[in-house]
Scaffold this active site. Structure first.
Site, PDB file in Angstrom:
ATOM      1  N   ARG A   1       0.859  -1.184  -0.080  1.00 37.83           N
ATOM      2  CA  ARG A   1       0.009   0.034   0.020  1.00 37.83           C
ATOM      3  C   ARG A   1       0.807   1.125  -0.094  1.00 37.83           C
ATOM      4  O   ARG A   1       0.671   2.196  -0.758  1.00 37.83           O
ATOM      5  CB  ARG A   1      -0.973  -0.009   1.206  1.00 37.83           C
ATOM      6  CG  ARG A   1      -1.656   1.298   1.381  1.00 37.83           C
ATOM      7  CD  ARG A   1      -2.559   1.260   2.543  1.00 37.83           C
ATOM      8  NE  ARG A   1      -3.402   2.660   2.551  1.00 37.83           N
ATOM      9  CZ  ARG A   1      -4.209   2.843   3.665  1.00 37.83           C
ATOM     10  NH1 ARG A   1      -4.449   2.144   4.546  1.00 37.83           N
ATOM     11  NH2 ARG A   1      -4.778   4.154   3.360  1.00 37.83           N
TER      12      ARG A   1
ATOM     13  N   GLY B   1       5.081  13.454  -5.320  1.00 34.98           N
ATOM     14  CA  GLY B   1       5.923  12.856  -6.057  1.00 34.98           C
ATOM     15  C   GLY B   1       6.391  11.547  -5.258  1.00 34.98           C
ATOM     16  O   GLY B   1       5.779  11.269  -4.448  1.00 34.98           O
TER      17      GLY B   1
ATOM     18  N   SER C   1      -5.055 -18.410   1.787  1.00 41.48           N
ATOM     19  CA  SER C   1      -3.671 -17.614   1.161  1.00 41.48           C
ATOM     20  C   SER C   1      -4.152 -16.132   1.185  1.00 41.48           C
ATOM     21  O   SER C   1      -3.479 -15.385   0.254  1.00 41.48           O
ATOM     22  CB  SER C   1      -3.759 -18.176  -0.378  1.00 41.48           C
ATOM     23  OG  SER C   1      -5.116 -17.645  -1.123  1.00 41.48           O
TER      24      SER C   1
END
Length: 332
Positions: free
Chosen positions: A71, A82, A254
């Site tokens: 994330r 930026g 999973s």
């Protein structure tokens, strides 16, 4: 595993990628990134090995480190200020304190890694490169491919909360494709990067409408498997505040492994987020999803890694631009 999931409050949700795609990377840098940019620049010490050792130690304390770093990397790569670790900067009006970013945790660990690297290689390694290296290591430890990370980025000076714009997970596939295209990423890149939902969690508030009142119909989303609706309602009661969380990959065997299980789940109408389900239904993305679901688990890991490298090279600060912060939270 239940306690681990409960503590995993860092949802790797769609909006995180689109917050990135809103324009974080500066234009105008012509300096190329390099694999092993820091090799031989810190005497006998290897920068990537220092970072890897700390990430590995953190990982074995709890596997939620992978979605946290994935994330964070997506936010840093294309958010409004930026590819420059601007999200880490502390200030009342900085991106770090914009409402969509308040759920981002783990700043302290980044500071720990930065302090360790500074003790061996003072003034050499940027905070944003630490994120890039640590993300690759976390993905690899979680079963993904170990791609060759490119480095050489520099940290920026500006961070404004007002530049943070976080679209919700209801965004149409066509709009998401357009957002990725504006950054030089194609449809396949988008499907691979959204496959990052193979790990991580989402708060109920991001999808609660799909369970009870989809598009004001008073009914659940018809594209969602009814068994999944019942299961998610038990975690997200209609009268709740929506703060509970669920795994984005509904294959619980999973949900902390970087593999292609996510694609199999959404083909079975078991996507938690609306955009994820639409990936499996939309003609422009359905075939890519099907290919990933039917392939080897390792294929996704390799493809995801390549997409991360491509995204991480978009319009970065490098060369003589920016700075190398001594502390990731403050401008020098």
């Amino acid at each position: 595993m239940t306690s681990t999931v409960t503590n995993a409050v860092l949802a790797l949700a769609l909006g995180l990628i689109f917050l990135s795609l809103a324009g974080q990377c500066y234009a105008g840098s012509s300096a190329a990134l390099e694999v092993e940019f820091y090799k031989g620049k810190c005497g006998i010490f290897d920068v990537e090995s220092i970072v890897a050792g700390l990430v590995k130690a953190k990982f074995f304390k709890g596997p939620t480190i992978a979605p946290k770093f994935m994330r964070r990397a997506l936010l840093y790569t294309v958010e409004s200020a930026g590819c420059d670790a601007s999200l880490l900067l502390i200030g009342g009006s900085s991106e770090r304190f914009a409402p969509p970013n308040l759920s981002v945790r783990g700043h302290e660990f980044i500071d720990e890694v930065k302090d360790a690297v500074e003790s061996f290689c003072p003034g050499l390694v940027s905070c944003v490169d630490i994120i890039a290296i640590a993300t690759r290591d976390a993905i690899s430890l979680s079963g993904g491919g170990r791609y060759r990370v490119e480095t050489g980025r520099r940290d920026g000076f500006n961070s404004l909360a007002e530049n943070v714009d976080l679209p919700g997970p209801q965004i149409p596939v066509s709009e998401s494709i357009a957002a990725f295209t504006r950054k030089g990423l194609n449809v396949t890149d988008m499907v691979y990067l959204l496959g990052g939902h193979t790990v991580g969690v989402a708060h109920c508030l991001f999808f609660q409408d799909r369970l009870y009142n989809f598009q004001n119909t008073g009914r659940p989303d018809p594209t969602m498997d009814l068994e999944l609706v019942r299961s998610l309602r038990s975690r997200c009661p209609q009268e709740s505040t929506g703060k509970n969380i669920v795994s984005l990959d509904q294959n619980f065997l999973s949900s902390f492994i970087v593999d292609n299980s996510f694609y199999k789940q959404i083909l079975g109408k078991r996507a938690v987020l609306q955009i994820d389900q639409q990936l499996a239904l939309d003609p422009s993305t359905r075939d890519i999803v099907t290919t990933m679901a039917s392939g080897r688990a390792s294929d996704f890991g390799n493809n995801f890694g390549e997409a991360m490298v491509k995204m991480g090279a978009i319009q970065v600060l490098a060369g003589t631009e920016g700075e190398i912060r001594k502390s990731c939270s403050f401008i020098n």
